[in-house]
Enzyme design. Structure first.
Site, PDB file in Angstrom:
ATOM      1  N   HIS A  69       0.824  -1.211   0.000  1.00 22.48           N
ATOM      2  CA  HIS A  69       0.000   0.000   0.000  1.00 22.48           C
ATOM      3  C   HIS A  69       0.861   1.266   0.000  1.00 22.48           C
ATOM      4  CE1 HIS A  69      -3.765   2.198   1.164  1.00 22.48           C
ATOM      5  NE2 HIS A  69      -2.878   3.037   1.668  1.00 22.48           N
ATOM      6  N   GLU A  70       1.772   1.342   0.966  1.00 24.90           N
ATOM      7  CA  GLU A  70       2.615   2.537   1.072  1.00 24.90           C
ATOM      8  C   GLU A  70       3.583   2.643  -0.104  1.00 24.90           C
ATOM      9  OE1 GLU A  70       1.742   4.734   3.021  1.00 24.90           O
ATOM     10  OE2 GLU A  70       0.436   3.544   4.318  1.00 24.90           O
TER      11      GLU A  70
END
Length: 595
Positions: free
Chosen positions: A388-389
């Protein structure tokens, strides 16, 4: 699971981000702060003189230079503080940067109002001038925002209140990350462990019901003991939002927020209506979870545990990196090579340490590589958090690489698309790699949980924000009890079939995103857009991938809805959200066949 949290200096350097690419030390930051002050003095000289193209262009270019220095120093200082929020030297530096930022905002507040005094024909001529090609979207925004910009004096006054306006968020962050102390919880090995934000995420997924219940009760016991302080902090944040919206002549705080993205409030309302209309899907999932867990009733602390506990694997950080890179191969060799380089060269701060801020995020400053903060514990959830990051980081990386400074920053509305798309590709990859029914069930449930926690839960959060702001705008008094009642009633609607304990009425008190008003609905719209784009990449060909990569490099050169349309998804229509709900329905049916 470690029972002791390490100090910052006990973490190996290879697992820390390298802030030295921006500044070697605080003295270098302070040198830039002095440069900013000098540039500000120059910039003030343009007040009242923005009447011809040459002067306007000079002022824009000078503002870019000073903005970049301000962004760089602020980004460094807040990351340095996030390493250890109890570090008094880092706190002092961040306070110094924040103070200058307020002065900076006040000193430059004349700029946009002065440009708005120019007639529309002249503004259009600027947009048509090749010398202003990097500023065309900015100039278009000047025209669109005219009715909401105040006089020079009023803008200066509002800017001077910047630090005070940010106080609720700052107070909550300090209380939540530095001052709140939780007690001990007995873990699965019958060992006492200190409860922290990072550990809570793992304990609430424990296969032992007693462990997750104990963690849940202890967490909310502490929040409840501070309910009056946190409530006043949040209520003042809401009042601030409403006041600023009213002063800038918006009909509501919600309209003020959506206007910034050129999004009509109907998108927000329609999202809530669509989710409410399909809430039976969430209730079906709750019944499915109850059936698999063989429990007479579900409590809120039962919703996060993986349904296939035998597959609750633990991953090293390197294993997580390898899995993410494999899962993102559909994005092409260039993407994977660029990401691998970043993950191995100082982009990421991996492990929790004493005083480190909770959660995860990605940030960056123009001209420098992006950064990722994690609190990695080795769970599958942590693997997906990395993916995600990494999506955020690569969106930043390509936008900065392909856009001039003025257009490089994408809006929050599209910020969650790249991150969530990465998670979708990773889950698809993992499902394709196994024929084991238990593992498939584990992964399908993880995907179902993504939808539950993003599409349904974040929409519930969005409803909470909508209700609290509307009540404040109507002059209805908000109290700690009122906030808890609103939140409890929302949970009754969304989580029908779950035995609601009193503790859940305090969950609003621990949500940091509530201090960025009307942020959370963008997780839901972003998630829906990401599912549509991921499906296009998986089922389509080079054209779909090329459009998506172009989107990653587009930054903020256009309005977010237009950027998404060019990438292949129209968020003004209900289809993306409905398609995501349909996917949830299909995965729920597949999971049911595996038990």
């Amino acid at each position: 699971m470690n029972t002791n949290i390490k100090n910052r200096d006990e973490i190996e350097e290879q697992f820390k981000w390298n802030l030295g690419t921006m500044y070697k030390n605080a003295d270098e930051v302070k040198q830039d702060l002095e440069k900013i002050k000098e540039l500000l003095e120059q910039f003030k000289g343009y007040q009242g003189r923005l009447t011809d193209k040459e002067t306007i262009l000079e002022a824009l270019q000078l503002q870019d230079r000073s903005d970049q220095l301000m962004e760089k120093s602020y980004t460094y200082a807040h990351m340095k503080l996030d390493e250890d929020i109890a570090n008094t030297q880092a706190l002092a530096l961040f306070d110094q940067v924040k103070s200058l930022y307020v002065v900076y905002s006040e000193a430059t507040s004349f700029f946009v109002p002065d440009l708005m005094k120019l007639d529309d024909e002249f503004l259009q001529s600027l947009a048509g001038d090749e010398r202003f090609k990097d500023y065309r979207h900015f100039i278009r925004e000047i025209g669109r925002n005219k009715e909401h910009i105040l006089s020079d004096t009023e803008e200066k006054i509002l800017s001077s209140f910047g630090e005070i306006a940010g106080a609720p968020k700052s107070i909550f962050q300090t209380l939540n990350n530095a001052d709140l102390k939780f007690g001990q919880v007995i873990n699965e090995n019958n060992e006492p462990v200190e409860l922290t934000h990072g550990r809570y995420q793992r304990l609430i997924q424990s296969g032992s019901r007693e462990v997750r219940k104990a963690a849940y009760n202890e967490l909310y016991r502490v929040y409840k003991s501070f309910k009056n302080t946190i409530a006043q902090t949040y209520i003042n944040s809401v009042k601030k939002d409403c006041l600023y919206a009213r002063l800038r002549k918006y009909n509501s705080a919600l309209e003020s927020s959506t206007f910034a993205d050129n999004v009509d409030v109907s998108v927000y309302h329609n999202l809530i209506a669509t989710i409410r209309h399909n809430i039976s899907l969430l209730h079906r999932y709750i019944d499915f979870r109850k059936q698999v867990m063989q429990l007479p009733e579900l409590h809120m602390y039962d919703l996060y545990v993986p349904l296939v506990t035998e597959l609750n694997k633990n991953y090293s950080y390197q294993e997580a990196v390898d899995l993410v890179l494999q899962g993102l191969r559909k994005l092409g060799d260039r993407y994977v090579v660029d990401l691998k380089h970043g993950l191995e060269n100082g982009w990421v701060d991996v492990y929790e340490n004493k005083g480190k801020t909770a959660g995860a995020y990605s940030t960056g400053a123009y001209g420098y590589h992006p950064y990722i903060l994690l609190n990695f514990n080795g769970t599958m959830n942590d693997v997906f958090t990395l993916a995600h990051e990494a999506g955020h980081a690569m969106h930043t990386f390509y936008s900065h690489k392909n856009q001039p400074y003025r257009n490089a920053s994408y809006t929050i509305f599209v910020a969650e698309v790249a991150s969530t798309l990465n998670e979708n590709l990773l889950i698809h990859h993992l499902l394709a790699q196994t024929n084991d029914a238990k593992e498939k069930l584990y992964l399908l449930n993880y995907n179902l949980e993504q939808v539950r926690t993003t599409l349904f839960r974040q929409t519930m959060f969005a409803e909470f924000e909508k209700i609290t702001h509307e009540k404040a705008e109507q002059g209805v008094s908000l109290t700690p009890e009122a906030l808890s009642e609103i939140y409890y009633e929302l949970n009754k609607f969304y989580y029908q079939g779950v035995r609601l304990d009193d503790e859940i009425s305090m969950e609003w008190a621990r949500i940091p995103h509530f201090y960025n008003a009307f942020y959370v609905y963008k997780y839901t719209t972003g998630f829906s857009a990401a599912v549509a784009l991921a499906n296009g990449i998986l089922q389509g060909g080079p054209e779909e991938l090329a459009k998506y990569l172009e989107f990653l490099g587009s930054g903020g050169k256009d309005y977010p809805l237009e950027l998404l349309k060019k990438a292949g998804v129209d968020m003004e229509k209900p289809q993306p959200v409905e398609a995501c709900l349909h996917s949830f329905d299909e995965n729920l049916k597949l999971a049911a066949q595996l038990i």
